[in-house]
Design a protein around this motif. Structure first.
Motif, short mmCIF file in Angstrom:
data_model
loop_
_atom_site.label_atom_id
_atom_site.label_comp_id
_atom_site.label_asym_id
_atom_site.label_seq_id
_atom_site.Cartn_x
_atom_site.Cartn_y
_atom_site.Cartn_z
N MET A 179 0.84 -1.19 0.00
CA MET A 179 0.00 0.00 0.00
C MET A 179 0.89 1.25 0.00
N PRO A 180 0.67 2.13 -0.96
CA PRO A 180 1.50 3.35 -1.04
C PRO A 180 1.22 4.30 0.12
N SER A 181 2.26 5.03 0.52
CA SER A 181 2.13 6.01 1.59
C SER A 181 2.04 7.41 1.00
N VAL A 182 1.60 8.34 1.82
CA VAL A 182 1.47 9.73 1.39
C VAL A 182 2.78 10.22 0.77
N MET A 183 3.90 10.01 1.44
CA MET A 183 5.17 10.56 0.97
C MET A 183 5.66 9.89 -0.31
N GLU A 184 5.23 8.66 -0.56
CA GLU A 184 5.61 8.00 -1.82
C GLU A 184 4.91 8.62 -3.03
N THR A 185 3.86 9.40 -2.78
CA THR A 185 3.13 10.03 -3.88
C THR A 185 3.59 11.46 -4.14
N TYR A 186 4.52 11.96 -3.33
CA TYR A 186 4.98 13.34 -3.46
C TYR A 186 5.72 13.52 -4.79
#
Length: 146
Positions: free
Chosen positions: A1-8
């Motif tokens: 599951m992707p995290s918030v910071m991985e989508t930055y």
């Protein structure tokens, strides 16, 4: 599951005369286009799928970006539904010589993940794995309520 910071995702555009309005500053339509492109990159990174723009909330242009300055756009996913993602987008005016920057624009976009047939497809759950990610998510949730 992707995290918030991985989508930055962050990108810069040098504001050229062909991007400008009659005031010698970035045309609002160009800024919105750049924001939509960077927002889509963040959403695709999260979903692992192509995305389409479903909605954008109010876009306020708080200050101009003069020709010769850089438009720095940042985006990240801060919330997800079953097929959609909410992405916070902020644009800054940045002086390329000094690095001085100030926020010029903020908005919140919704993207929908689509499959090869162009139909909505499910996205993973969003995780928050760090204090930094939690701060980013909380700032977005607080900002979208304003």
């Amino acid at each position: 599951m992707p995290s918030v910071m991985e989508t930055y995702v962050e990108n810069r555009e040098m504001v050229q005369p062909n991007h400008a309005n009659t005031h010698g500053t970035a045309h609002g339509g160009n800024v919105m286009k750049w924001m939509d492109e960077i927002g889509a990159m963040s959403a695709m990174r999260f979903a692992g799928e192509e995305v389409v723009t479903a909605r954008m909330n109010q876009v306020n242009f708080d200050r101009p970006i003069p020709v010769g300055d850089t438009a720095l756009i940042e985006a990240y996913v801060y919330a997800a539904g079953s097929t959609s993602m909410r992405v916070r987008l902020r644009t800054f005016r940045e002086n390329p010589r000094t690095g001085e920057r100030e926020q010029t624009t903020e908005s919140f976009f919704v993207y929908v993940a689509v499959n090869d047939d162009g139909r909505p497809t499910t996205v993973p759950d969003l995780t928050v794995e760090s204090e930094e990610g939690e701060a980013y998510r909380d700032a977005a949730l607080e900002g979208e309520d304003e």
